[in-house]
Write an enzyme that holds these catalytic residues in place. Structure first.
Site, short mmCIF file in Angstrom:
data_model
loop_
_atom_site.label_atom_id
_atom_site.label_comp_id
_atom_site.label_asym_id
_atom_site.label_seq_id
_atom_site.Cartn_x
_atom_site.Cartn_y
_atom_site.Cartn_z
N TYR A 13 0.82 -1.21 0.00
CA TYR A 13 0.00 0.00 0.00
C TYR A 13 0.86 1.27 0.00
O TYR A 13 0.35 2.35 -0.27
CB TYR A 13 -0.95 0.04 1.21
CG TYR A 13 -1.90 -1.13 1.34
CD1 TYR A 13 -2.12 -2.02 0.27
CD2 TYR A 13 -2.60 -1.36 2.51
CE1 TYR A 13 -2.98 -3.09 0.40
CE2 TYR A 13 -3.47 -2.43 2.64
CZ TYR A 13 -3.64 -3.30 1.58
OH TYR A 13 -4.49 -4.36 1.71
N ARG A 62 -18.48 7.89 8.37
CA ARG A 62 -18.57 6.49 7.96
C ARG A 62 -17.65 5.60 8.81
O ARG A 62 -17.97 4.45 9.06
CB ARG A 62 -18.28 6.35 6.47
CG ARG A 62 -19.47 6.81 5.62
CD ARG A 62 -19.31 6.49 4.15
NE ARG A 62 -18.26 7.26 3.53
CZ ARG A 62 -18.39 8.52 3.10
NH1 ARG A 62 -19.54 9.17 3.27
NH2 ARG A 62 -17.38 9.15 2.53
N SER A 109 -12.62 3.41 5.50
CA SER A 109 -13.25 4.70 5.30
C SER A 109 -12.33 5.79 5.82
O SER A 109 -11.73 5.65 6.89
CB SER A 109 -14.61 4.82 5.99
OG SER A 109 -15.15 6.10 5.68
N LEU A 114 -17.43 -4.35 2.22
CA LEU A 114 -18.62 -3.64 1.73
C LEU A 114 -18.69 -3.69 0.21
O LEU A 114 -19.49 -2.98 -0.41
CB LEU A 114 -18.60 -2.18 2.20
CG LEU A 114 -18.62 -2.01 3.73
CD1 LEU A 114 -18.38 -0.54 4.11
CD2 LEU A 114 -19.97 -2.48 4.30
N1 LIG Z 1 -5.46 -8.58 1.30
C1 LIG Z 1 -5.76 -8.00 0.15
O1 LIG Z 1 -5.32 -8.43 -0.95
C2 LIG Z 1 -6.65 -6.79 0.15
C3 LIG Z 1 -7.21 -6.34 -1.04
C4 LIG Z 1 -8.06 -5.22 -1.01
C5 LIG Z 1 -8.29 -4.57 0.20
N2 LIG Z 1 -7.70 -5.02 1.36
C6 LIG Z 1 -7.94 -4.34 2.67
O2 LIG Z 1 -9.34 -4.23 2.88
C7 LIG Z 1 -9.68 -2.87 3.14
C8 LIG Z 1 -11.09 -2.58 2.69
O3 LIG Z 1 -11.29 -2.96 1.36
P1 LIG Z 1 -11.71 -1.96 0.18
O4 LIG Z 1 -11.21 -0.61 0.51
O5 LIG Z 1 -11.32 -2.61 -1.07
O6 LIG Z 1 -13.31 -2.00 0.21
P2 LIG Z 1 -14.51 -1.66 1.24
O7 LIG Z 1 -13.99 -1.45 2.61
O8 LIG Z 1 -15.54 -2.69 1.00
O9 LIG Z 1 -15.10 -0.32 0.65
C9 LIG Z 1 -14.44 0.91 0.78
C10 LIG Z 1 -15.24 1.96 0.01
O10 LIG Z 1 -16.55 2.05 0.55
C11 LIG Z 1 -16.78 3.35 1.06
N3 LIG Z 1 -17.46 3.19 2.36
C12 LIG Z 1 -16.89 2.90 3.54
N4 LIG Z 1 -17.82 2.82 4.50
C13 LIG Z 1 -19.02 3.08 3.92
C14 LIG Z 1 -20.35 3.16 4.40
N5 LIG Z 1 -20.61 2.96 5.68
N6 LIG Z 1 -21.33 3.45 3.52
C15 LIG Z 1 -21.05 3.66 2.22
N7 LIG Z 1 -19.79 3.62 1.70
C16 LIG Z 1 -18.79 3.32 2.54
C17 LIG Z 1 -15.42 4.01 1.20
O11 LIG Z 1 -15.48 5.39 0.97
P3 LIG Z 1 -15.07 6.51 2.08
O12 LIG Z 1 -13.63 6.31 2.42
O13 LIG Z 1 -15.34 7.78 1.38
O14 LIG Z 1 -15.98 6.28 3.25
C18 LIG Z 1 -14.62 3.33 0.09
O15 LIG Z 1 -14.85 3.97 -1.14
C19 LIG Z 1 -8.59 -2.09 2.37
O16 LIG Z 1 -8.54 -0.75 2.79
C20 LIG Z 1 -7.38 -2.92 2.72
O17 LIG Z 1 -6.93 -2.59 4.02
C21 LIG Z 1 -6.90 -6.13 1.35
#
Ligand SMILES: NC(=O)c1ccc[n+]([C@@H]2O[C@H](COP(=O)([O-])OP(=O)(O)OC[C@H]3O[C@@H](n4cnc5c(N)ncnc54)[C@H](OP(=O)(O)O)[C@@H]3O)[C@@H](O)[C@H]2O)c1
Length: 280
Positions: A56, A242, A237, A195
């Site tokens: 990251y 959020r 987030s 999410l």
């Molecule tokens: N191990 C791996 O290979 C891998 C791969 C991908 C991700 N990850 C980890 O997983 C974490 C989360 O995954 P992700 O970022 O891909 O997806 P996520 O958490 O499912 O979704 C994040 C998105 O949803 C929005 N969001 C957050 N809370 C919300 C709510 N309550 N209502 C509506 N929208 C909301 C966020 O925007 P805002 O910020 O504007 O709220 C952001 O755009 C990453 O940050 C990382 O740490 C790991």
């Protein structure tokens, strides 16, 4: 099926004395001051689990956010992940030290192999290197990410057991056989992209119905579904509101039939990226 651990309050005990908070703060794709601010804000908002990775490019900024929050280190669970340079038993200790240096920490709670990189074929010995760190008292727990059942089987064949596999799970990507494999092997599941990056299922009646009934948002219902299904989740987030919303999921629970209705949204699709093809 063996149990992946004991759930108590809002934590899952991965090993004696090592309890991972069920909701963690995801930090990808935040970098620099944005990542620092999000982490400091998250800890002020009550998060006690932060998820980062070498890939990251934000471990330094996340570490700075932790320092600025002024929290007792023992109160916080910090996860990071190693990339290709760490794929060798002897390399694990070096990349662990480098991650600690970038973060300004003296230990991590959980260190994961980010991707199995099967073409390199060193993930089994890398697991052994992670177990060495735990055995030497330098790391609390180790695990993997994006490992398919075939990869987990090869690790198990060497008598090694990751505490966690962090994989992509959301109502449209339930990965049933993957999750069944974790349960059979006693491996805890941490859901990334929990999410679905604000997926379309947030508008489905299986989600909006319980949201209305419990006075919660659709995102809170989906996070509660992860918890009620026995998973850790790391929603990202950067927004203050959020972040608080995503952590405020411990005062209600879904019924079995409400969980089953969300399970039924599964499309059967695999994760975005195929761990036999993609890695770093
Ligand atoms: N191990 C791996 O290979 C891998 C791969 C991908 C991700 N990850 C980890 O997983 C974490 C989360 O995954 P992700 O970022 O891909 O997806 P996520 O958490 O499912 O979704 C994040 C998105 O949803 C929005 N969001 C957050 N809370 C919300 C709510 N309550 N209502 C509506 N929208 C909301 C966020 O925007 P805002 O910020 O504007 O709220 C952001 O755009 C990453 O940050 C990382 O740490 C790991």
């Amino acid at each position: 099926m063996s149990n992946a651990g004991t759930v108590s309050a809002n934590q899952l005990e991965l090993a004696p004395g090592a309890a991972i908070p069920l909701i963690g703060l995801g930090t990808w794709p935040l970098v620099g001051p944005e990542a620092t601010d999000a982490v400091t804000r998250g800890i002020a908002n009550g998060y006690r689990h932060v998820d980062t990775a070498e890939k990251y490019g934000n471990e330094d900024a996340v570490g700075e956010g932790i320092r600025r929050a002024g929290i007792d280190r023992a109160e916080l669970w910090v996860t990071s992940k190693l990339s290709l340079a760490g794929h060798a038993r002897s390399a694990v200790r070096t990349v662990y030290g480098e991650a600690l240096k970038r973060m300004g920490l003296v230990y991590l709670d959980l260190f994961l192999i980010h991707w199995p990189n099967p073409q390199l074929d060193r993930y089994v010995e890398t697991c052994a290197g992670l177990q060495d760190l735990v055995d030497d008292g330098l790391l609390r727990a180790w695990g993997v990410s994006n490992f398919k059942p075939t990869h987990l089987d090869r690790v198990a064949a060497e008598g090694l057991k990751p505490a966690v596999n962090q994989v992509q799970v959301d109502p449209h990507h339930l990965q049933r056989s993957q999750l069944e494999h974790h349960a059979a092997r006693g491996i805890a599941t941490a859901a990334y992209s929990p999410l679905g990056r604000a997926g379309a299922f947030l508008d489905h009646p299986a989600v909006t119905g319980p949201a209305a009934a419990y006075g919660k948002t659709p995102a809170q219902v989906v996070l509660r579904w992860h918890l009620d299904s026995g998973r850790v989740a790391v929603p990202k987030s950067a927004s203050d509101a959020r972040q608080r919303e995503n952590l405020d999921v411990f005062d209600f629970a879904l019924t079995d039939s409400e969980c089953a209705a969300i399970d039924a949204l599964d499309t059967g699709a695999g994760p975005r990226l195929d761990a036999d093809e993609y890695g770093h």
